[in-house]
Every structure is written in structure tokens, then in C-alpha cells.
Motif scaffolding. Structure first.
Motif, short mmCIF file in Angstrom:
data_model
loop_
_atom_site.label_atom_id
_atom_site.label_comp_id
_atom_site.label_asym_id
_atom_site.label_seq_id
_atom_site.Cartn_x
_atom_site.Cartn_y
_atom_site.Cartn_z
N UNK A 1 47.14 56.87 47.59
CA UNK A 1 45.99 56.02 47.37
C UNK A 1 46.47 54.72 46.73
N UNK A 2 46.02 53.60 47.28
CA UNK A 2 46.34 52.29 46.69
C UNK A 2 45.03 51.52 46.57
N UNK A 3 44.76 51.07 45.36
CA UNK A 3 43.53 50.31 45.12
C UNK A 3 43.88 48.97 44.51
N UNK A 4 43.57 47.90 45.22
CA UNK A 4 43.78 46.54 44.74
C UNK A 4 42.52 46.11 43.99
N UNK A 5 42.48 46.39 42.72
CA UNK A 5 41.30 46.10 41.91
C UNK A 5 41.16 44.61 41.68
N UNK A 6 42.28 43.91 41.55
CA UNK A 6 42.25 42.47 41.31
C UNK A 6 41.52 41.74 42.44
N UNK A 7 41.79 42.11 43.68
CA UNK A 7 41.14 41.45 44.82
C UNK A 7 39.66 41.77 44.86
N UNK A 8 39.29 42.99 44.49
CA UNK A 8 37.88 43.38 44.51
C UNK A 8 37.07 42.60 43.46
N UNK A 9 37.69 42.35 42.32
CA UNK A 9 36.99 41.66 41.23
C UNK A 9 37.17 40.15 41.28
N UNK A 10 38.08 39.68 42.11
CA UNK A 10 38.29 38.24 42.22
C UNK A 10 39.03 37.66 41.04
N UNK A 11 39.95 38.40 40.48
CA UNK A 11 40.73 37.92 39.33
C UNK A 11 41.68 36.81 39.77
N UNK A 12 42.07 35.93 38.85
CA UNK A 12 43.00 34.85 39.20
C UNK A 12 44.36 35.40 39.65
N UNK A 13 45.03 34.67 40.50
CA UNK A 13 46.29 35.14 41.08
C UNK A 13 47.49 34.94 40.15
N UNK A 14 47.34 34.14 39.11
CA UNK A 14 48.49 33.84 38.24
C UNK A 14 48.49 34.68 36.96
N UNK A 15 48.46 35.99 37.13
CA UNK A 15 48.47 36.90 35.99
C UNK A 15 49.86 37.49 35.81
#
Length: 163
Positions: free
Chosen positions: A29-43
Motif C-alpha cells: 500500500x502506498x498513500x501519497x498524503x501530500x498530494x491529496x492535501x495539496x501540501x507545498x512541494x518544498x518540504x
């Protein structure tokens, strides 16, 4: 006369033999939570990896399976936001011969995972890259230390008998 000489020769110990018969992903299972929440890419990520090992005998003679279960969580370093979660159960099927019974347990939980780990490392790298993150290159795992720690934990916390 030759038979008597053979009978008096000490028997040579047999060399352990191991063959990888197959390997596969049992569950992933792989869940990209950042993309779902729209977090900034420079973390800046903080990656935590949990490793569990398991092994069992298969129905065929001299066949065993050994699995590495990884739970990888990447969180934002200066925050609490989860970036991604990867859970994978990777299994190797082995033919093992000439291993003494008292050595079989450590063999299955040290040597077998050591054989399949490079393949699991590549899969984790590909999954994280394909999931939108830089490829995660797992560090080598010290399976001997992991095994010893688990044995020590079991000895410190023996299972309780049902009353």
C-alpha cells in the motif's frame, strides 16, 4: 577392506544449501498524503522505517518462506504533516537443506532476508519515485542485530499462558 576404511572415516559435515525459488510482493500500500492535501512541494522529509520479519515452513519438503514487512512513514521535518505512507510485505521462497534444526530459525530470519533485501530496496525506490517523491534508497539492514533484539525482547516478555 575398503568398506572398513570408509566406516572408520569421520563423516564430513554437510554444507548448508539455500536456493531462492521465487520472490513476490504479498501485500503493498502506498498513500501519497501530500498530494491529496495539496501540501507545498518544498518540504524537508523525516523518514521512519519499521521492519518486521517472519518465516514459516511451506507444505513442500525443504521449502520455507521468509518475509520482510516494511512500514515507511515520511513526515514533514519541521511540522507534523505526513507526506506519504508505504507498507509492503515482500516474500522469498527458499529451498533449504543441510541446516541443523537449532540453526534453522536464525537462518530463516537472517540469511533469507539478506538475500531478498536488495530486490525490496529497488522496489521501495521505484514506488516512492513513481509516487511523486525522490527515490527512497533504504539503508542496509543489520538482520543479525534485528534478530538478536527480537530474541532479547521475547526473553524479557515471555508469552503468558492462558488460564
Amino acid at each position: 577392506m575398503a568398506e572398513d576404511a570408509d566406516a572408520q572415516q569421520p563423516q564430513q559435515p554437510q554444507v548448508p544449501q539455500m536456493r531462492v525459488l521465487g520472490q513476490f510482493i504479498r501485500d503493498m500500500s502506498f498513500e501519497n498524503i501530500m498530494a491529496q492535501k495539496g501540501a507545498p512541494a518544498d518540504v524537508t522529509p523525516d523518514v521512519q522505517v519499521q521492519v518486521n520479519l517472519d518465516a514459516k515452513k511451506r507444505s513442500a519438503e525443504n521449502q520455507y518462506e521468509s518475509s520482510i514487512k516494511l512500514n515507511v512513514t515520511s513526515k514533514q521535518k519541521d511540522g507534523d504533516a505526513t507526506l506519504f505512507v508505504l507498507e509492503i510485505d515482500y516474500v522469498g521462497i527458499f529451498s533449504i537443506q543441510n541446516v541443523q534444526d537449532d540453526q534453522l530459525h536464525p537462518f530463516l530470519l537472517i540469511e533469507c532476508p539478506r538475500m531478498i533485501f536488495p530486490f525490496l530496496r529497488r522496489i521501495v525506490s521505484d514506488i516512492t519515485r513513481d509516487g511523486g517523491f525522490p527515490p527512497l534508497n533504504l539503508e542496509n539492514i543489520d538482520f543479525v542485530s534485528l534478530y538478536r533484539n527480537e530474541i532479547a525482547r521475547r526473553q524479557a516478555n515471555p508469552p503468558k499462558a492462558d488460564a
